[in-house]
Design a protein around this motif. Structure first.
Motif, PDB file in Angstrom:
ATOM      1  N   GLY A   1       0.807  -1.220   0.000  1.00 38.24           N
ATOM      2  CA  GLY A   1       0.000   0.000   0.000  1.00 38.24           C
ATOM      3  C   GLY A   1       0.834   1.262   0.000  1.00 38.24           C
ATOM      4  N   TRP A   2       1.848   1.313   0.842  1.00 38.95           N
ATOM      5  CA  TRP A   2       2.692   2.518   0.888  1.00 38.95           C
ATOM      6  C   TRP A   2       3.536   2.665  -0.376  1.00 38.95           C
ATOM      7  CZ3 TRP A   2       1.668   6.574   3.529  1.00 38.95           C
ATOM      8  CH2 TRP A   2       0.873   6.451   4.671  1.00 38.95           C
ATOM      9  N   SER A   3       3.941   1.537  -0.965  1.00 35.72           N
ATOM     10  CA  SER A   3       4.665   1.626  -2.244  1.00 35.72           C
ATOM     11  C   SER A   3       3.776   2.251  -3.319  1.00 35.72           C
ATOM     12  CB  SER A   3       5.123   0.233  -2.692  1.00 35.72           C
ATOM     13  OG  SER A   3       6.109  -0.261  -1.835  1.00 35.72           O
ATOM     14  N   MET A   4       2.515   1.868  -3.319  1.00 34.03           N
ATOM     15  CA  MET A   4       1.573   2.462  -4.285  1.00 34.03           C
ATOM     16  C   MET A   4       1.320   3.927  -3.981  1.00 34.03           C
ATOM     17  SD  MET A   4      -1.316  -0.369  -5.140  1.00 34.03           S
ATOM     18  CE  MET A   4      -1.617  -0.828  -3.454  1.00 34.03           C
ATOM     19  N   LEU A   5       1.074   4.245  -2.720  1.00 35.52           N
ATOM     20  CA  LEU A   5       0.801   5.635  -2.360  1.00 35.52           C
ATOM     21  C   LEU A   5       1.968   6.542  -2.702  1.00 35.52           C
ATOM     22  CD1 LEU A   5      -1.124   5.694   1.024  1.00 35.52           C
ATOM     23  CD2 LEU A   5      -1.805   6.731  -1.136  1.00 35.52           C
ATOM     24  N   GLU A   6       3.173   6.061  -2.466  1.00 31.13           N
ATOM     25  CA  GLU A   6       4.364   6.848  -2.787  1.00 31.13           C
ATOM     26  C   GLU A   6       4.330   7.277  -4.257  1.00 31.13           C
ATOM     27  OE1 GLU A   6       9.213   6.403  -2.468  1.00 31.13           O
ATOM     28  OE2 GLU A   6       7.985   4.591  -2.577  1.00 31.13           O
TER      29      GLU A   6
ATOM     30  N   GLN B   1       9.273   2.331   5.948  1.00 31.61           N
ATOM     31  CA  GLN B   1       9.947   3.559   6.380  1.00 31.61           C
ATOM     32  C   GLN B   1      10.340   4.437   5.189  1.00 31.61           C
ATOM     33  OE1 GLN B   1      10.037   4.399   9.631  1.00 31.61           O
ATOM     34  NE2 GLN B   1       8.960   2.479   9.946  1.00 31.61           N
ATOM     35  N   ARG B   2      10.874   3.806   4.146  1.00 32.29           N
ATOM     36  CA  ARG B   2      11.264   4.567   2.955  1.00 32.29           C
ATOM     37  C   ARG B   2      10.056   5.261   2.324  1.00 32.29           C
ATOM     38  NH1 ARG B   2      11.798   0.896  -1.292  1.00 32.29           N
ATOM     39  NH2 ARG B   2       9.788   1.669  -1.913  1.00 32.29           N
TER      40      ARG B   2
ATOM     41  N   ALA C   1      12.732   6.991  12.258  1.00 37.91           N
ATOM     42  CA  ALA C   1      13.102   6.202  11.070  1.00 37.91           C
ATOM     43  C   ALA C   1      14.577   6.378  10.734  1.00 37.91           C
ATOM     44  CB  ALA C   1      12.230   6.615   9.880  1.00 37.91           C
ATOM     45  N   LEU C   2      15.070   7.601  10.828  1.00 38.80           N
ATOM     46  CA  LEU C   2      16.483   7.853  10.535  1.00 38.80           C
ATOM     47  C   LEU C   2      17.390   7.102  11.504  1.00 38.80           C
ATOM     48  CD1 LEU C   2      16.276  11.663   9.721  1.00 38.80           C
ATOM     49  CD2 LEU C   2      16.931   9.844   8.125  1.00 38.80           C
ATOM     50  N   ARG C   3      17.019   7.110  12.769  1.00 39.61           N
ATOM     51  CA  ARG C   3      17.823   6.394  13.770  1.00 39.61           C
ATOM     52  C   ARG C   3      17.762   4.875  13.567  1.00 39.61           C
ATOM     53  NH1 ARG C   3      15.026   9.641  17.729  1.00 39.61           N
ATOM     54  NH2 ARG C   3      16.156  11.580  17.893  1.00 39.61           N
ATOM     55  N   ALA C   4      16.595   4.369  13.221  1.00 39.48           N
ATOM     56  CA  ALA C   4      16.403   2.924  13.088  1.00 39.48           C
ATOM     57  C   ALA C   4      17.049   2.362  11.826  1.00 39.48           C
ATOM     58  CB  ALA C   4      14.905   2.593  13.090  1.00 39.48           C
ATOM     59  N   HIS C   5      17.249   3.197  10.823  1.00 37.04           N
ATOM     60  CA  HIS C   5      17.746   2.706   9.530  1.00 37.04           C
ATOM     61  C   HIS C   5      18.941   3.535   9.057  1.00 37.04           C
ATOM     62  CE1 HIS C   5      14.463  -0.103   9.117  1.00 37.04           C
ATOM     63  NE2 HIS C   5      13.686   0.837   9.601  1.00 37.04           N
TER      64      HIS C   5
ATOM     65  N   GLU D   1      20.561   2.617   5.702  1.00 36.03           N
ATOM     66  CA  GLU D   1      19.694   2.538   4.520  1.00 36.03           C
ATOM     67  C   GLU D   1      19.673   3.879   3.792  1.00 36.03           C
ATOM     68  OE1 GLU D   1      18.355  -0.106   3.255  1.00 36.03           O
ATOM     69  OE2 GLU D   1      18.945  -1.417   4.910  1.00 36.03           O
ATOM     70  N   PRO D   2      20.364   3.975   2.644  1.00 33.06           N
ATOM     71  CA  PRO D   2      20.508   5.261   1.963  1.00 33.06           C
ATOM     72  C   PRO D   2      19.186   5.928   1.564  1.00 33.06           C
ATOM     73  CG  PRO D   2      21.778   3.535   0.847  1.00 33.06           C
ATOM     74  CD  PRO D   2      21.070   2.898   1.975  1.00 33.06           C
ATOM     75  N   LYS D   3      18.204   5.153   1.132  1.00 34.19           N
ATOM     76  CA  LYS D   3      16.945   5.769   0.703  1.00 34.19           C
ATOM     77  C   LYS D   3      16.153   6.312   1.888  1.00 34.19           C
ATOM     78  CE  LYS D   3      16.436   3.525  -3.724  1.00 34.19           C
ATOM     79  NZ  LYS D   3      15.608   2.708  -4.598  1.00 34.19           N
ATOM     80  N   VAL D   4      16.161   5.594   3.006  1.00 29.56           N
ATOM     81  CA  VAL D   4      15.495   6.104   4.209  1.00 29.56           C
ATOM     82  C   VAL D   4      16.196   7.386   4.661  1.00 29.56           C
ATOM     83  CG1 VAL D   4      14.947   5.652   6.643  1.00 29.56           C
ATOM     84  CG2 VAL D   4      14.654   3.837   4.940  1.00 29.56           C
ATOM     85  N   GLN D   5      17.516   7.371   4.624  1.00 30.12           N
ATOM     86  CA  GLN D   5      18.281   8.546   5.043  1.00 30.12           C
ATOM     87  C   GLN D   5      18.031   9.737   4.107  1.00 30.12           C
ATOM     88  OE1 GLN D   5      20.264   8.874   7.915  1.00 30.12           O
ATOM     89  NE2 GLN D   5      19.235   6.948   8.388  1.00 30.12           N
TER      90      GLN D   5
END
Length: 157
Positions: free
Chosen positions: A51-56, A92-93, A125-129, A132-136
């Motif tokens: 769902g979030w991939s689609m919404l993005e 998160q991304r 999210a930044l702290r947890a990942h 992960e370059p895309k989350v950052q």
């Protein structure tokens, strides 16, 4: 649960593979229906990832869809999904990318995002990942838009 997850997966594949389908889903209140599914299955990781991939993708280039998302409580939904699935990079991304896009829409959007707690959501999210370059990248850009958007508005006042 399984039917809804399968439907989200199928719709995601359609939206990703057929650009015309993306416009059709958006035109038929696909954003509202998708948000309903995400709310109904907040704990289902498979539904949330799809769902979030689609919404993005749906919200990326559509101010009208972003307005619907805002009006239907989308920022709080993104906060809740990110909190529920903190360990999942895809959720998160996508949530941070959606928040980033909304933060670029102006001061009213920034105010709403801040009022529902999207700033702590991004920081978590930044702290947890951290690896992960895309989350950052998404999280940092969203933070910049939130902070500088408000600072610019205060300077103009």
């Amino acid at each position: 649960d399984r039917v809804q997850a399968a439907a989200c997966d199928a719709l995601q594949a359609l939206v990703l593979d057929v650009p015309e389908a993306q416009a059709k889903v958006a035109a038929d209140s696909g954003v509202a229906a998708l948000m309903d599914s995400l709310r109904a299955d907040i704990g289902n990781l498979r539904v949330q990832r799809a769902g979030w991939s689609m919404l993005e993708r749906l919200l990326e280039d559509s101010p009208g869809d972003r307005a619907v998302f805002l009006a239907l409580g989308g920022p709080a939904l993104s906060r809740d999904a990110a909190a529920e699935h903190l360990a999942n990079v895809v959720v998160q991304r996508c949530c941070s990318r959606v928040i980033c896009g909304l933060a670029g829409d102006g001061n009213d959007s920034v105010d709403l995002l801040l009022s529902v707690g999207c700033l702590p959501t991004l920081l978590t999210a930044l702290r947890a990942h951290i690896q992960e370059p895309k989350v950052q990248a998404n999280g940092c850009e969203a933070l910049s838009r939130l902070v500088w958007g408000r600072a610019g508005a205060q300077a103009d006042a």
